[in-house]
Design an enzyme around this catalytic site. Structure first.
Site, PDB file in Angstrom:
ATOM      1  N   ASN A   7     -11.495  22.766  20.348  1.00 42.27           N
ATOM      2  CA  ASN A   7     -11.236  21.791  19.313  1.00 42.27           C
ATOM      3  C   ASN A   7     -10.169  22.411  18.629  1.00 42.27           C
ATOM      4  OD1 ASN A   7     -10.857  20.070  17.252  1.00 42.27           O
ATOM      5  ND2 ASN A   7     -12.851  20.058  16.599  1.00 42.27           N
ATOM      6  N   ARG A  90     -11.264  18.469  22.717  1.00 38.34           N
ATOM      7  CA  ARG A  90     -11.332  17.217  21.853  1.00 38.34           C
ATOM      8  C   ARG A  90      -9.952  16.814  21.442  1.00 38.34           C
ATOM      9  NH1 ARG A  90     -11.870  17.386  15.406  1.00 38.34           N
ATOM     10  NH2 ARG A  90     -12.032  15.022  15.055  1.00 38.34           N
ATOM     11  N   ARG A 240      -9.180  12.110   0.536  1.00 38.82           N
ATOM     12  CA  ARG A 240      -8.483  10.780   1.133  1.00 38.82           C
ATOM     13  C   ARG A 240      -8.927   9.678   0.203  1.00 38.82           C
ATOM     14  NH1 ARG A 240      -9.723  11.601   7.163  1.00 38.82           N
ATOM     15  NH2 ARG A 240     -10.067  13.736   7.134  1.00 38.82           N
TER      16      ARG A 240
END
Ligand code: ADP
Length: 398
Positions: A7, A90, A240
């Protein structure tokens, strides 16, 4: 058969070597500060931790070091690279092209490049990682597993935005959804736990971590999800904003004279829990501060849980029923407090949990719902690496 799962981030790389026969993690680790001063590899195997600080100018250097660590005489777990049957990567964005994982070939690499525009912070790093592995292990099959793939089953009415249609056709602007590997994994585990065919189940899976998303999984397929064109949409997250009126963006740009990049920065890095509380993006800090009486931390908790409830409610409507709710990821797996708030607020829908079981569940599988609860509630630790390894194995065996 061993599968290496990679990843890649822009300056970091996580890996796991998994023995598929018993799904055991033989080794795992993290490389940080790739391409910047202080590059460091932390490798964990055989119950020990090995740390190596060495300059790594790029991802190829990093992967080389990882491979060396895996075959090292002392802290290695395999004798040679031949014992790695395949590598599963990924990849964040597969666009509309990929609804499943695929074996890497030249055409796939071209498509990944084409998707890079849709995930400029993630896909380029993923591509660099794949290319580095291809150079170092030219004879080992590589598979890419996309965060977006699981959500490609969403119906048009769920993934379209009500913008002029040509923006979809010409600029691929639509909802894609993310965390797909995690939602898929926990939904399958929940079906197993219920002893039912996933085809007969309606679930909402709640992946609540730093980044968070809820997904409606109907009959094993994603039919809606809270993240959108990018991973910014939906729930209130660590840093976020999640959903907001799009007019806020243009207003900010005009009123504060912000550039697109500055607004992007505000919405992605300075909003969410840290923006509301002014304290931290880490839910543990927020919860403690809320308990200590900090009003803005309380508000952050309220907003986070309120929005999870809203998604569960709206997805129950989307699926015309709800058999099960799953909590996963950092907050979902570990935090009884937020789970408790959400479940109590959903009692009217037939959700009933055992508060003691909820309180005692930290990071382990648990069934929180009581026997007479109409809706089952589970905590299921996610395992994206294992899911990537399984999909990789499936593909190379085909
Ligand atoms: P990422 O999206 O980066 O993978 P994680 O899934 O690891 O994030 O989730 C990180 C979040 O999980 C943080 O907000 C952290 O506070 C929260 N978390 C981790 N452990 C606990 C805990 N024991 N109690 C409450 N929250 C926790």
């Amino acid at each position: 058969m061993n599968i290496l799962v990679i990843n890649c981030g822009s300056s970091s790389l996580k890996y796991q070597l998994i023995k598929m026969e018993n799904e055991a993690v033989l080794a795992k680790g993290l490389v940080e500060r790739i391409g910047i001063e202080g590059s460091i590899l932390t490798h964990k195997a055989k119950g020990d931790k090995f740390v190596q600080e060495e300059p790594m100018k790029d991802h190829k250097d990093a992967i080389k070091l990882v491979l060396e660590a895996l075959i090292d005489e002392n802290h290695g777990v395999i004798k040679s690279m031949d014992e790695i049957s395949a590598v599963g990567h990924r990849v964040v964005h597969g666009g509309e092209k990929y609804s499943k994982s695929v074996i890497v070939n030249d055409e796939v690499m071209k498509e990944l490049e084409a998707c890079a525009k849709l995930a400029p912070l993630h896909n380029p790093a993923n591509i660099i990682g794949i290319n580095a592995c291809k150079t170092l292990m030219p004879n080992t099959p590589m598979v890419v597993v996309f965060d977006t793939a699981f959500h490609q089953t969403m119906p048009e009415k769920a993934y379209m935005y009500a913008l002029p249609y040509e923006f979809y056709k010409e600029h691929q602007i639509r909802k894609y959804g993310f965390h797909g590997t995690s939602h898929k994994y926990v939904s399958q585990k929940a079906a197993e736990a219920m002893g039912k065919d996933i085809k007969d189940l309606k679930m909402v899976t709640c992946h609540i971590g730093n980044g968070s998303s809820c997904t409606a999984v109907d009959g094993g397929k994603s039919v809606d999800t809270s993240m959108g064109f990018t991973p910014l949409d939906g729930l209130v997250m660590g840093t976020r904003s999640g959903s907001l009126d799009p007019a806020v963006v243009t207003y900010l740009m005009k009123e504060l004279n912000c550039s697109p990049d500055e607004v992007n920065d505000i919405l992605n890095k300075k909003s969410g829990l840290i923006g509301i509380s002014g304290l931290s993006s880490d839910f543990r800090d927020i919860k403690q501060a809320a308990w200590d009486g900090n009003e803005r931390a309380k508000l952050a908790v309220d907003m986070l849980t309120y929005r999870i409830e809203q998604y569960i409610g709206s997805y129950a409507v989307a699926m015309k029923g709800l058999d099960c709710i799953v909590f996963t990821a950092g907050v979902g797996e570990n935090d009884f407090y937020s789970r408790g708030i959400v479940c109590r607020d959903l009692e009217f829908m037939g959700v009933k949990i055992d508060e003691e079981v909820n309180k005692a569940t930290v990071g382990d599988f648990a069934e929180l719902s009581t026997k007479d609860s109409k809706v089952k509630v589970f905590v299921i630790p996610t395992n994206e690496e294992l899911m990537i390894a399984k999909e990789t194995l499936d593909l190379i065996q085909k």
